[in-house]
Design an enzyme around this catalytic site. Structure first.
Site, PDB file in Angstrom:
ATOM      1  N   TRP A 160     -12.976 -25.163   1.453  1.00 48.86           N
ATOM      2  CA  TRP A 160     -13.000 -26.617   1.215  1.00 48.86           C
ATOM      3  C   TRP A 160     -11.790 -27.132   0.451  1.00 48.86           C
ATOM      4  O   TRP A 160     -11.662 -28.333   0.238  1.00 48.86           O
ATOM      5  CB  TRP A 160     -14.267 -27.007   0.434  1.00 48.86           C
ATOM      6  CG  TRP A 160     -14.613 -26.110  -0.716  1.00 48.86           C
ATOM      7  CD1 TRP A 160     -15.611 -25.188  -0.743  1.00 48.86           C
ATOM      8  CD2 TRP A 160     -13.967 -26.016  -1.998  1.00 48.86           C
ATOM      9  NE1 TRP A 160     -15.618 -24.521  -1.954  1.00 48.86           N
ATOM     10  CE2 TRP A 160     -14.624 -25.014  -2.738  1.00 48.86           C
ATOM     11  CE3 TRP A 160     -12.899 -26.687  -2.590  1.00 48.86           C
ATOM     12  CZ2 TRP A 160     -14.249 -24.656  -4.037  1.00 48.86           C
ATOM     13  CZ3 TRP A 160     -12.509 -26.333  -3.881  1.00 48.86           C
ATOM     14  CH2 TRP A 160     -13.178 -25.328  -4.585  1.00 48.86           C
ATOM     15  N   LYS A 184     -15.086 -22.968  11.959  1.00 46.92           N
ATOM     16  CA  LYS A 184     -16.163 -23.469  11.099  1.00 46.92           C
ATOM     17  C   LYS A 184     -15.560 -23.881   9.764  1.00 46.92           C
ATOM     18  O   LYS A 184     -15.183 -23.037   8.949  1.00 46.92           O
ATOM     19  CB  LYS A 184     -17.235 -22.402  10.852  1.00 46.92           C
ATOM     20  CG  LYS A 184     -18.481 -23.038  10.217  1.00 46.92           C
ATOM     21  CD  LYS A 184     -19.363 -22.059   9.485  1.00 46.92           C
ATOM     22  CE  LYS A 184     -18.963 -21.826   8.067  1.00 46.92           C
ATOM     23  NZ  LYS A 184     -18.964 -23.007   7.177  1.00 46.92           N
ATOM     24  N   PRO A 185     -15.443 -25.193   9.521  1.00 43.96           N
ATOM     25  CA  PRO A 185     -14.969 -25.630   8.202  1.00 43.96           C
ATOM     26  C   PRO A 185     -16.075 -25.464   7.167  1.00 43.96           C
ATOM     27  O   PRO A 185     -17.223 -25.195   7.513  1.00 43.96           O
ATOM     28  CB  PRO A 185     -14.647 -27.116   8.416  1.00 43.96           C
ATOM     29  CG  PRO A 185     -15.460 -27.542   9.580  1.00 43.96           C
ATOM     30  CD  PRO A 185     -15.789 -26.318  10.399  1.00 43.96           C
ATOM     31  N   GLU A 187     -18.960 -26.602   4.776  1.00 49.23           N
ATOM     32  CA  GLU A 187     -19.961 -27.667   4.970  1.00 49.23           C
ATOM     33  C   GLU A 187     -19.612 -28.914   4.164  1.00 49.23           C
ATOM     34  O   GLU A 187     -19.929 -30.030   4.547  1.00 49.23           O
ATOM     35  CB  GLU A 187     -21.354 -27.205   4.506  1.00 49.23           C
ATOM     36  CG  GLU A 187     -21.863 -25.900   5.023  1.00 49.23           C
ATOM     37  CD  GLU A 187     -21.381 -24.707   4.210  1.00 49.23           C
ATOM     38  OE1 GLU A 187     -20.163 -24.417   4.237  1.00 49.23           O
ATOM     39  OE2 GLU A 187     -22.227 -24.057   3.574  1.00 49.23           O
ATOM     40  N   SER A 238     -13.223 -16.901  -0.226  1.00 54.45           N
ATOM     41  CA  SER A 238     -13.276 -16.026  -1.395  1.00 54.45           C
ATOM     42  C   SER A 238     -13.297 -14.552  -0.970  1.00 54.45           C
ATOM     43  O   SER A 238     -13.721 -14.217   0.148  1.00 54.45           O
ATOM     44  CB  SER A 238     -14.530 -16.339  -2.205  1.00 54.45           C
ATOM     45  OG  SER A 238     -15.675 -16.110  -1.416  1.00 54.45           O
ATOM     46  N   ALA A 240     -15.269 -12.299  -2.117  1.00 57.70           N
ATOM     47  CA  ALA A 240     -16.657 -11.833  -1.972  1.00 57.70           C
ATOM     48  C   ALA A 240     -17.175 -12.114  -0.559  1.00 57.70           C
ATOM     49  O   ALA A 240     -17.741 -11.223   0.095  1.00 57.70           O
ATOM     50  CB  ALA A 240     -17.543 -12.516  -3.010  1.00 57.70           C
ATOM     51  N   GLU A 259      -7.638 -14.164   4.579  1.00 54.95           N
ATOM     52  CA  GLU A 259      -6.860 -14.828   3.517  1.00 54.95           C
ATOM     53  C   GLU A 259      -7.835 -15.097   2.388  1.00 54.95           C
ATOM     54  O   GLU A 259      -8.674 -15.992   2.493  1.00 54.95           O
ATOM     55  CB  GLU A 259      -6.286 -16.165   4.026  1.00 54.95           C
ATOM     56  CG  GLU A 259      -5.298 -16.044   5.152  1.00 54.95           C
ATOM     57  CD  GLU A 259      -3.942 -15.536   4.711  1.00 54.95           C
ATOM     58  OE1 GLU A 259      -3.706 -15.450   3.483  1.00 54.95           O
ATOM     59  OE2 GLU A 259      -3.135 -15.216   5.586  1.00 54.95           O
ATOM     60  N   CYS A 293      -5.376 -21.441  -3.974  1.00 56.92           N
ATOM     61  CA  CYS A 293      -5.411 -19.972  -4.076  1.00 56.92           C
ATOM     62  C   CYS A 293      -4.113 -19.410  -4.625  1.00 56.92           C
ATOM     63  O   CYS A 293      -4.094 -18.284  -5.113  1.00 56.92           O
ATOM     64  CB  CYS A 293      -5.743 -19.368  -2.722  1.00 56.92           C
ATOM     65  SG  CYS A 293      -4.694 -20.019  -1.423  1.00 56.92           S
ATOM     66  N   GLU A 392     -11.048 -15.306 -10.659  1.00 59.92           N
ATOM     67  CA  GLU A 392     -10.559 -16.562 -10.104  1.00 59.92           C
ATOM     68  C   GLU A 392     -11.456 -17.702 -10.617  1.00 59.92           C
ATOM     69  O   GLU A 392     -12.647 -17.737 -10.327  1.00 59.92           O
ATOM     70  CB  GLU A 392     -10.627 -16.484  -8.575  1.00 59.92           C
ATOM     71  CG  GLU A 392      -9.858 -17.567  -7.886  1.00 59.92           C
ATOM     72  CD  GLU A 392      -9.878 -17.444  -6.364  1.00 59.92           C
ATOM     73  OE1 GLU A 392     -10.877 -16.948  -5.800  1.00 59.92           O
ATOM     74  OE2 GLU A 392      -8.895 -17.870  -5.749  1.00 59.92           O
TER      75      GLU A 392
END
Ligand code: NAD
Length: 504
Positions: A160, A184-185, A187, A238, A240, A259, A293, A392
């Protein structure tokens, strides 16, 4: 600020873009896009379910033979027209990006949108320059050459923080190389990805080449990554979630481009231009409210400059103007959501137990109290292994630490799991050269921090992932190479056959 269009009207038909049409989702679950500057809903839409993902992949699959069969010149022409349409709609894109993200309008207008137009123009040119090795007779009896081919339907997932640029970085190299795509952007921020796909249709890019499904990560995202008709997963987000995406992609033997997160060091040697380093640190840590990032997050400052650096960075941070995103004078907008603001604030509150908050460390009140705002924050005296140095935070928070020797500065810079970006500040050519060689990151700036270019690769080392966005290098991700070998002898009994039957 008057908007270029009414969001509710523009997306009345839904927030999925499949086969060249806006459609509603079919998950049965709804999501509100919230303006983080006010907390108000901008658009309520139905999320994509697995059936929507199947439909989008089907549309991309149907479009693949035609699009991959177009000549590089035809794809290039379409992308040039696309760049022109994006440029014509620049104000609408900037408006929608600021509305859904809370970005200051000057950032959307001067960075996100022109960067996206430039990317489209770059890939329009690059589409005609896919490279392979020279054809040659390597053993004398055969001619070998390499074909660089599109791979099929790509499934991409984006975060996002820069929704428009992330859509551009994922979609443009993939389609320039002849692939079709389902993106898929996040939400929270689908508006400009949907507009991007609509602009592609206006530019004459065929239906089904670019599809957008807006759904939850666990449902639409995982279904897209695991889909048997998707040949590649390209993910930005992320570390994770990247690990989970990698597990699913690996189980279905997909090509993978990740990425992931970053924790960029900002290394100031004692011969640096202090004013330049101070300005670079404030701009580099606060860009996009620190939700970048590559943002500068850990400043390592050689002892002789340390006190002055802390003093001057704190003073400059205090001049940064928080405000309503559409005000021309706003330097810093809110974070993406109240939840993200609270997450950042919790990092700072925990840090008070082991470090010193030099400035910031609070949400502003007054007119900004309803938004997800947080003041620019500088933290000193944190240990290298502490949470604020290693994790982060993704907010307007810079941590500053001293170092003594050059060896120590570089070692500290490399001492996190991440390796996306870094900068070195010095006027000494040899120090700069050493830092660029020894810092383990996909990008090392010297005497600057943040600028990116369409021509240059962006991507991580270590836990920041692998693969490159932008630049001609991204074609490595989105193409496959085929060795083609022609016999030149025209004889029925080849010399090498004797290893299988008969004698010489
Ligand atoms: P995130 O990992 O939470 O989400 C990213 C995307 O993944 C979203 O679209 C989300 O819906 C989707 N997702 C979530 N769970 C999923 C699952 N189980 N399966 C498939 N998809 C899933 O990241 P975010 O909070 O949206 O963005 C911030 C993160 O992105 C930061 O870590 C930042 O460093 C990173 N980022 C990296 C780069 C880069 O170029 N390396 C660029 C921008 C952002």
């Amino acid at each position: 600020m008057s908007n270029g269009f009414q969001v509710q009207d523009r997306f009345a038909e839904g927030a999925q873009y499949i086969g060249g049409k806006l459609l509603p989702g079919t998950s049965g679950r709804h999501h509100d896009i919230v303006n983080p500057a006010t907390g108000e809903s901008v658009l309520r839409y139905e999320l994509a379910g697995t059936e929507d993902v199947d439909a989008a992949v089907g549309a991309a699959r149907a479009a693949f033979p035609g699009w991959s069969g177009a000549t590089p010149g035809e794809r290039s022409d379409a992308l040039h027209r696309f760049a022109a349409v994006l440029a014509e709609q620049a104000d609408d894109f900037a408006y929608a990006e600021s509305l859904q993200c809370g970005k200051p309008i000057k950032l959307s207008t001067e960075f996100d949108v022109p960067g996206t137009v430039d990317n489209a123009a770059f890939f329009a040119g690059a589409a005609r320059h896919l490279e392979g090795k020279a054809a040659a007779e390597y053993d004398g009896d055969h001619t070998s050459c390499v074909r660089r081919e599109a791979i099929g339907v790509v499934g991409s997932i984006a975060p996002w923080n820069y929704p428009l640029q992330m859509a551009a970085w994922k979609i443009l190299p993939a389609v320039a190389a002849g692939n079709t795509i389902v993106l898929k952007p996040a939400e929270l921020t689908p508006l400009t990805s949907l507009m991007f796909a609509q602009a592609a249709t206006e530019a004459g890019i065929p239906d089904g080449v670019i599809n957008i499904v807006t759904g939850a990560g666990k449902e639409a995202g995982e279904h897209l990554v695991g889909h048997p008709d998707v040949v590649m997963t390209s993910f930005t987000g992320s570390t994770a979630v990247g690990k989970r995406v990698a597990e699913i992609a690996t189980a279905t033997v997909k090509r993978l481009h990740l990425e992931l997160g970053g924790k960029a060091p900002f290394v100031v040697f004692d011969d640096a231009d202090l004013e330049a380093a101070v300005h670079g640190a404030v701009a580099g840590s606060l860009i996009n409210t620190g939700q970048d990032c590559t943002a500068a997050t850990r400043a390592y400052v050689q002892r002789p400059l340390y006190d002055a650096f802390v003093r001057d960075v704190a003073a400059l941070m205090e001049t940064v103007r928080l405000g309503e995103p559409f005000a021309a004078t706003t330097d810093l907008g809110p974070l993406i959501s109240h939840a993200q603001r609270d997450r950042v604030a919790a990092f700072v509150e925990r840090a008070r137990g082991y470090a010193r908050v030099v400035t910031g460390g609070e949400a502003p009140g007054g007119d900004l109290a309803d938004g997800a705002y947080y003041r620019p924050t500088l933290i000193a005296d944190a240990a290298q292994d502490s949470e604020v140095v290693q994790s982060e935070i993704f907010g307007p928070v810079l941590v500053v630490l001293p170092f003594d020797t050059d060896d120590e500065g570089i070692a500290l810079a490399n001492d996190t799991p991440y390796g996306l970006a870094a900068s070195a500040w010095t006027r000494d050519l040899y120090r700069a050269n050493r830092a660029t060689r020894e810092i383990q990151a996909g990008c090392v700036w010297v005497n600057d921090h943040i600028p990116i270019l369409s021509e240059m690769p962006h991507g991580g080392y270590k836990a920041s992932g692998f693969g490159k966005d932008m630049s001609a290098y991204s074609f490595e991700e989105y193409t496959q190479v085929k060795h083609v070998m022609y016999d030149n002898t025209a004889v029925a009994r080849k010399d090498w056959h004797r290893t299988i039957f008969g004698d010489r």
